[in-house]
Design a protein around this motif. Structure first.
Motif, PDB file in Angstrom:
ATOM      1  N   LYS A 148      45.716  43.049  39.607  1.00  0.00           N
ATOM      2  CA  LYS A 148      45.067  43.827  38.554  1.00  0.00           C
ATOM      3  C   LYS A 148      43.615  44.055  38.960  1.00  0.00           C
ATOM      4  CE  LYS A 148      43.843  43.833  33.648  1.00  0.00           C
ATOM      5  NZ  LYS A 148      43.890  43.074  32.363  1.00  0.00           N
ATOM      6  N   VAL A 149      43.194  45.305  38.991  1.00  0.00           N
ATOM      7  CA  VAL A 149      41.857  45.659  39.475  1.00  0.00           C
ATOM      8  C   VAL A 149      40.948  45.965  38.290  1.00  0.00           C
ATOM      9  CG1 VAL A 149      40.516  47.277  40.863  1.00  0.00           C
ATOM     10  CG2 VAL A 149      42.785  46.530  41.644  1.00  0.00           C
ATOM     11  N   VAL A 150      39.784  45.328  38.277  1.00  0.00           N
ATOM     12  CA  VAL A 150      38.778  45.549  37.236  1.00  0.00           C
ATOM     13  C   VAL A 150      37.449  45.847  37.914  1.00  0.00           C
ATOM     14  CG1 VAL A 150      37.561  44.565  35.259  1.00  0.00           C
ATOM     15  CG2 VAL A 150      39.965  43.964  35.672  1.00  0.00           C
ATOM     16  N   ASN A 159      24.805  44.742  40.703  1.00  0.00           N
ATOM     17  CA  ASN A 159      25.981  43.892  40.520  1.00  0.00           C
ATOM     18  C   ASN A 159      27.279  44.689  40.421  1.00  0.00           C
ATOM     19  OD1 ASN A 159      25.697  45.008  37.976  1.00  0.00           O
ATOM     20  ND2 ASN A 159      25.784  43.051  36.877  1.00  0.00           N
ATOM     21  N   ALA A 160      27.332  45.860  41.059  1.00  0.00           N
ATOM     22  CA  ALA A 160      28.584  46.628  41.076  1.00  0.00           C
ATOM     23  C   ALA A 160      29.620  45.859  41.901  1.00  0.00           C
ATOM     24  CB  ALA A 160      28.344  48.012  41.660  1.00  0.00           C
ATOM     25  N   ARG A 161      30.779  45.613  41.296  1.00  0.00           N
ATOM     26  CA  ARG A 161      31.759  44.769  41.963  1.00  0.00           C
ATOM     27  C   ARG A 161      33.171  45.128  41.509  1.00  0.00           C
ATOM     28  NH1 ARG A 161      29.208  42.329  37.764  1.00  0.00           N
ATOM     29  NH2 ARG A 161      30.331  40.841  36.425  1.00  0.00           N
ATOM     30  N   VAL A 162      34.131  44.789  42.361  1.00  0.00           N
ATOM     31  CA  VAL A 162      35.539  45.022  42.075  1.00  0.00           C
ATOM     32  C   VAL A 162      36.231  43.672  42.024  1.00  0.00           C
ATOM     33  CG1 VAL A 162      37.672  46.092  42.850  1.00  0.00           C
ATOM     34  CG2 VAL A 162      35.494  47.278  43.185  1.00  0.00           C
ATOM     35  N   ILE A 163      36.914  43.399  40.915  1.00  0.00           N
ATOM     36  CA  ILE A 163      37.619  42.140  40.724  1.00  0.00           C
ATOM     37  C   ILE A 163      39.112  42.377  40.900  1.00  0.00           C
ATOM     38  CG2 ILE A 163      38.119  40.275  39.107  1.00  0.00           C
ATOM     39  CD1 ILE A 163      35.462  40.903  37.739  1.00  0.00           C
ATOM     40  N   ASN A 164      39.726  41.612  41.786  1.00  0.00           N
ATOM     41  CA  ASN A 164      41.174  41.661  41.986  1.00  0.00           C
ATOM     42  C   ASN A 164      41.779  40.394  41.393  1.00  0.00           C
ATOM     43  OD1 ASN A 164      41.839  44.061  43.979  1.00  0.00           O
ATOM     44  ND2 ASN A 164      39.925  43.126  44.680  1.00  0.00           N
ATOM     45  N   GLN A 165      42.535  40.553  40.313  1.00  0.00           N
ATOM     46  CA  GLN A 165      43.136  39.420  39.629  1.00  0.00           C
ATOM     47  C   GLN A 165      44.572  39.232  40.130  1.00  0.00           C
ATOM     48  OE1 GLN A 165      42.608  40.808  35.599  1.00  0.00           O
ATOM     49  NE2 GLN A 165      40.565  39.917  35.418  1.00  0.00           N
ATOM     50  N   TYR A 166      44.827  38.118  40.827  1.00  0.00           N
ATOM     51  CA  TYR A 166      46.137  37.827  41.405  1.00  0.00           C
ATOM     52  C   TYR A 166      46.957  36.906  40.492  1.00  0.00           C
ATOM     53  CZ  TYR A 166      44.262  39.582  45.894  1.00  0.00           C
ATOM     54  OH  TYR A 166      43.712  40.344  46.890  1.00  0.00           O
ATOM     55  N   CYS A 175      51.262  27.931  34.932  1.00  0.00           N
ATOM     56  CA  CYS A 175      50.993  26.917  33.910  1.00  0.00           C
ATOM     57  C   CYS A 175      49.548  26.994  33.433  1.00  0.00           C
ATOM     58  CB  CYS A 175      51.293  25.530  34.452  1.00  0.00           C
ATOM     59  SG  CYS A 175      53.057  25.182  34.604  1.00  0.00           S
ATOM     60  N   GLN A 176      48.586  26.911  34.373  1.00  0.00           N
ATOM     61  CA  GLN A 176      47.192  26.998  33.985  1.00  0.00           C
ATOM     62  C   GLN A 176      46.305  27.617  35.063  1.00  0.00           C
ATOM     63  OE1 GLN A 176      44.792  23.443  33.696  1.00  0.00           O
ATOM     64  NE2 GLN A 176      46.287  22.185  34.775  1.00  0.00           N
ATOM     65  N   LEU A 177      46.790  27.716  36.265  1.00  0.00           N
ATOM     66  CA  LEU A 177      45.953  28.180  37.369  1.00  0.00           C
ATOM     67  C   LEU A 177      45.756  29.691  37.335  1.00  0.00           C
ATOM     68  CD1 LEU A 177      44.498  27.368  40.012  1.00  0.00           C
ATOM     69  CD2 LEU A 177      46.675  27.718  41.208  1.00  0.00           C
ATOM     70  N   CYS A 178      44.495  30.115  37.422  1.00  0.00           N
ATOM     71  CA  CYS A 178      44.135  31.529  37.564  1.00  0.00           C
ATOM     72  C   CYS A 178      43.328  31.691  38.844  1.00  0.00           C
ATOM     73  CB  CYS A 178      43.310  32.011  36.381  1.00  0.00           C
ATOM     74  SG  CYS A 178      44.182  32.052  34.810  1.00  0.00           S
ATOM     75  N   MET A 179      43.584  32.768  39.593  1.00  0.00           N
ATOM     76  CA  MET A 179      42.855  33.023  40.834  1.00  0.00           C
ATOM     77  C   MET A 179      42.675  34.515  41.035  1.00  0.00           C
ATOM     78  SD  MET A 179      44.449  30.387  43.677  1.00  0.00           S
ATOM     79  CE  MET A 179      43.261  30.839  44.962  1.00  0.00           C
ATOM     80  N   GLY A 180      41.602  34.857  41.709  1.00  0.00           N
ATOM     81  CA  GLY A 180      41.358  36.240  42.069  1.00  0.00           C
ATOM     82  C   GLY A 180      40.226  36.320  43.069  1.00  0.00           C
ATOM     83  N   ALA A 181      39.938  37.530  43.515  1.00  0.00           N
ATOM     84  CA  ALA A 181      38.866  37.755  44.485  1.00  0.00           C
ATOM     85  C   ALA A 181      37.962  38.861  43.976  1.00  0.00           C
ATOM     86  CB  ALA A 181      39.432  38.118  45.855  1.00  0.00           C
ATOM     87  N   THR A 182      36.663  38.633  44.105  1.00  0.00           N
ATOM     88  CA  THR A 182      35.663  39.611  43.699  1.00  0.00           C
ATOM     89  C   THR A 182      34.919  40.100  44.936  1.00  0.00           C
ATOM     90  OG1 THR A 182      35.378  38.625  41.507  1.00  0.00           O
ATOM     91  CG2 THR A 182      33.577  39.977  42.338  1.00  0.00           C
TER      92      THR A 182
END
Length: 278
Positions: A148-150, A159-166, A175-182
């Protein structure tokens, strides 16, 4: 395996530079032909840096299962992996996964016989985070194109940035783990400012795409008692729930963020007023 213990904010404000780095920074998470493991008592998160060649690295050979009180590492845990290098292969007992650059992989509770191998002439740079898990969710490969791209921030605020939510509830269940790359755009150097805390979750930042002659100033601490840590390429900072976690680079850069705790609500943040931060 390096064990990191939790820290009290009252004590942390008295740390000097060396002590701050010892307690919160991992400088060498990736070592050729090795799996480096950091076990933290901050919500019992485990970070791993996998640097495999064409010779297979088996996770069982690098983790003492007695340290986790289980017969296998993922008996009561889940694992997220993001590929920060070239093409790599992750093998499990039931299935094999091919990860292209910036692909991600989720391995659910109960996966066994996990192995890593490079599919090029370069060592892998597979960054992994593991959290305690109470339920088994299906393992899944998440291509970079499936994240998911934000888009956030602006060039005016640097601070222009692209967040990739995996590993995110909108992409797959965990269960509880969230990860992504900015990824910060050229000319932008700030992430997450105004700063925030979230008492309900810890967070880990793995900085990458930091050029050899550049650094990132990672800001941490209570909003009224901020400190900074100088961070370089592929170095890890652990952030307790009481601490801000924000970075400013001498050039643009990227980072993997990982969170675990009470919820998976990405925007559950306690923002700090810019007039109050010190």
């Amino acid at each position: 395996m390096f064990i990191n213990y939790n820290n009290n904010p009252v004590d942390t404000k008295l740390y000097d530079t060396t002590r701050l780095r010892q307690e919160f920074l991992t400088e060498a998470l990736f070592k050729p032909d090795d799996i480096c493991v950091v076990y933290s008592h901050i919500d019992r998160v485990v970070a791993l840096g996998v640097s495999a060649s064409t010779e297979v690295l088996a996770l069982n050979d690098h983790i003492n299962d007695k340290a986790f009180g289980t017969d296998s590492f993922l008996e009561r845990r889940e694992l997220g992996i993001i590929n920060l290098g070239e093409k790599a292969e992750v093998r499990c007992k039931q299935q094999t996964y091919i990860l292209e650059p910036l692909d991600a992989l989720y391995l659910g509770k109960g996966e066994q016989d996990i192995e890593f191998v490079s599919l090029t002439d370069k060592h892998t740079s597979l960054y992994c985070l593991s959290a305690p898990a109470h339920k088994t969710y299906p393992s899944r490969l998440i291509r970079r194109s499936e994240a998911k791209v934000v888009e956030l921030g602006s060039s005016e605020n640097s601070n222009a940035r692209v967040i990739n939510q995996y590993l995110h509830p909108d992409v797959l269940p965990t269960c509880q783990l969230c990860m992504g790359a900015t990824h910060l755009e050229p000319g932008s150097v700030w992430n997450t400012m105004p700063a925030h805390t979230h008492e309900r979750r810890m967070e880990a930042y793995l900085y990458f795409n930091v050029k050899p002659d550049q650094v990132v100033f990672h800001f941490m601490g209570e909003p009224s008692e901020t400190r900074h840590i100088i961070v370089r390429n592929k170095q890890l900072v652990l952030s307790p729930s009481w601490s801000i976690h924000s970075g400013c680079g001498t050039a643009n850069y990227s980072f993997v963020w990982g969170m675990l705790g009470e919820n998976q609500t990405f925007d559950d943040m306690d923002f700090v007023d810019m007039n109050e931060i010190k």
